[in-house]
Design a protein around this motif. Structure first.
Motif, PDB file in Angstrom:
ATOM      1  N   PHE A   1     -26.220-102.876  41.759  1.00 23.53           N
ATOM      2  CA  PHE A   1     -25.929-101.880  42.783  1.00 23.53           C
ATOM      3  C   PHE A   1     -24.579-102.179  43.428  1.00 23.53           C
ATOM      4  O   PHE A   1     -24.249-103.337  43.702  1.00 23.53           O
ATOM      5  CB  PHE A   1     -27.035-101.857  43.830  1.00 23.53           C
ATOM      6  CG  PHE A   1     -28.354-101.400  43.283  1.00 23.53           C
ATOM      7  CD1 PHE A   1     -28.749-100.074  43.393  1.00 23.53           C
ATOM      8  CD2 PHE A   1     -29.191-102.292  42.630  1.00 23.53           C
ATOM      9  CE1 PHE A   1     -29.955 -99.646  42.869  1.00 23.53           C
ATOM     10  CE2 PHE A   1     -30.403-101.877  42.106  1.00 23.53           C
ATOM     11  CZ  PHE A   1     -30.786-100.548  42.216  1.00 23.53           C
ATOM     12  N   ILE A   2     -23.830-101.110  43.667  1.00 25.10           N
ATOM     13  CA  ILE A   2     -22.492-101.229  44.240  1.00 25.10           C
ATOM     14  C   ILE A   2     -22.366-100.232  45.382  1.00 25.10           C
ATOM     15  O   ILE A   2     -22.728 -99.055  45.238  1.00 25.10           O
ATOM     16  CB  ILE A   2     -21.398-100.940  43.187  1.00 25.10           C
ATOM     17  CG1 ILE A   2     -21.585-101.815  41.943  1.00 25.10           C
ATOM     18  CG2 ILE A   2     -20.025-101.136  43.802  1.00 25.10           C
ATOM     19  CD1 ILE A   2     -22.331-101.132  40.808  1.00 25.10           C
ATOM     20  N   ASP A   3     -21.868-100.676  46.517  1.00 28.67           N
ATOM     21  CA  ASP A   3     -21.537 -99.772  47.606  1.00 28.67           C
ATOM     22  C   ASP A   3     -20.063 -99.396  47.487  1.00 28.67           C
ATOM     23  O   ASP A   3     -19.195-100.283  47.424  1.00 28.67           O
ATOM     24  CB  ASP A   3     -21.793-100.434  48.958  1.00 28.67           C
ATOM     25  CG  ASP A   3     -23.265-100.748  49.174  1.00 28.67           C
ATOM     26  OD1 ASP A   3     -24.106 -99.945  48.742  1.00 28.67           O
ATOM     27  OD2 ASP A   3     -23.565-101.803  49.764  1.00 28.67           O
ATOM     28  N   ALA A   4     -19.788 -98.099  47.425  1.00 24.58           N
ATOM     29  CA  ALA A   4     -18.413 -97.609  47.336  1.00 24.58           C
ATOM     30  C   ALA A   4     -18.074 -96.855  48.617  1.00 24.58           C
ATOM     31  O   ALA A   4     -18.789 -95.923  49.006  1.00 24.58           O
ATOM     32  CB  ALA A   4     -18.248 -96.699  46.123  1.00 24.58           C
ATOM     33  N   VAL A   5     -16.997 -97.286  49.266  1.00 21.44           N
ATOM     34  CA  VAL A   5     -16.561 -96.644  50.502  1.00 21.44           C
ATOM     35  C   VAL A   5     -15.342 -95.784  50.183  1.00 21.44           C
ATOM     36  O   VAL A   5     -14.281 -96.290  49.815  1.00 21.44           O
ATOM     37  CB  VAL A   5     -16.223 -97.682  51.584  1.00 21.44           C
ATOM     38  CG1 VAL A   5     -15.834 -96.975  52.880  1.00 21.44           C
ATOM     39  CG2 VAL A   5     -17.399 -98.623  51.821  1.00 21.44           C
TER      40      VAL A   5
END
Length: 361
Positions: free
Chosen positions: A131-135
């Motif tokens: 899982f990756i959080d992209a801002v």
């Protein structure tokens, strides 16, 4: 009709580039999908003249995006590395550079909604189930590509896209050190095999008769070195539990050397059949983590300063990349909670790409 049109958006993501597709616009059957992507990119052909591939490993990549059914994710991202000279589509690796285009693509294609001036999306990488959080910057509720953030390997500046990778230790092998050792010896060369976001085999460049500061072209055209690198990589792949990796791009391979500038160390990243002109995001997380691992190939030459361990700067052929890490170190035991980098992306064109109807009836 002799050809079939497929909706497509062509984007640059970080230091890579390629087509982005809605999963719903592509065949479900993996064999048919492989055939479609090979024709889209123009493989196998070293020039990819009959497709939209760029004839380098960093421009022969595909991103497939959809809304996620997973309760912890907004989007699913499936990455494909399309071989240039062989009829191979590799689904095992991921690509953090292409990942930087997933958020903007999803927002502009109606797969996600903007949340204000910045939008944070959780992306599930289907290849690695991580899982990756992209801002993403979305002033006024719209994606912007304009900004003052520069990344080495890409001309000009753009809007920053922050990527935060989670659950990345043992991405493919289930272990930080897949062989169980900090140092292994393959073909007489000492190596560290590490798996953080990407399985990576790392050796000191001098052990292969190199300085570690060569250009990508110098390395790629050195047939003796490339042959030896592949021999080491094949041995390492088996030792890492990945089996016969001759038709796979993982594990990737990195050469390291002491820093020549203000970075923590210098490196050349192989994809693995070509030397990357800059550095892959996933590979940079693995290499940066290795720099913090006591006794590893990288730790033996890393330049120490007060930026460690939260930030590791890796020098590469076109500049450097700064990797942000969250780690704990208990004696010789390294635990990597998350890692990331700031990238930029740009939508280049949208339309339809055509494949022969016989490929996908």
């Amino acid at each position: 009709m002799t050809q079939r049109p497929i909706p497509c958006v062509f984007m640059r993501g970080g230091t890579s580039r390629g087509p982005f597709f809605h999963a719903s616009d592509l065949p479900d059957d993996r064999d048919t999908l492989d055939s479609v992507l090979l024709r889209v990119m123009g493989s196998p052909d070293q020039r990819q003249i009959d497709g939209i591939g760029g004839a380098t490993t960093v421009t022969s990549k595909v991103a497939i995006v959809s809304k996620s059914a997973h309760p912890d994710a907004d989007l699913d991202y499936l990455f494909a590395q399309v071989d240039i000279e062989q009829r191979i589509v590799d689904w095992q690796p991921t690509c953090g550079n292409m990942l930087s285009g997933v958020g903007p693509f999803a927002l502009e294609e109606g797969l996600a909604d903007a949340q204000g001036d910045t939008t944070t999306l959780t992306i599930r990488n289907v290849n690695t189930n991580s899982f990756i959080d992209a801002v993403v910057q979305t002033p006024g509720g719209e994606v912007t590509y304009e900004g003052d953030h520069a990344i080495d390997g890409v001309p000009g500046t753009g809007s920053p896209i922050e990527l935060r990778f989670r659950q990345i230790t043992g991405s493919q092998t289930g272990s930080l050190l897949p062989t169980g050792n900090t140092i292994d010896v393959f073909d007489g060369v000492s190596a560290t095999c590490i798996d953080v976001a990407m399985p990576l085999v790392i050796v000191h460049a001098v052990e292969l008769g190199l300085s570690g500061y060569e250009s990508p072209e110098d390395i790629h055209h050195n047939r003796d070195v490339m042959s030896r690198i592949e021999k080491i990589r094949l041995e390492a792949g088996k030792a890492m539990g990945l089996g016969d990796v001759r038709n796979s791009v993982i594990p990737k391979f990195a050469l390291v050397a002491p820093a020549a500038g203000d970075g923590h160390f210098a490196s050349r990243y192989l994809t693995p059949s070509q030397c990357h002109p800059a550095y892959a995001v996933s590979g940079s997380i693995a290499a940066a983590s290795c720099a913090l691992l006591p006794g590893s190939v990288v730790a033996r030459l890393v330049r120490l300063d007060d930026r460690l361990p939260e930030m590791v700067e890796i020098e590469h052929p076109t500049g450097s990349v700064e990797v942000r890490l969250s780690v704990t170190l208990d004696g010789s035991q390294l635990t990597v909670e998350s890692g990331g980098a700031v990238r930029t992306a740009r939508r280049l064109f949208a339309g339809e790409v055509y494949v022969p109807a016989a490929v996908w009836p």
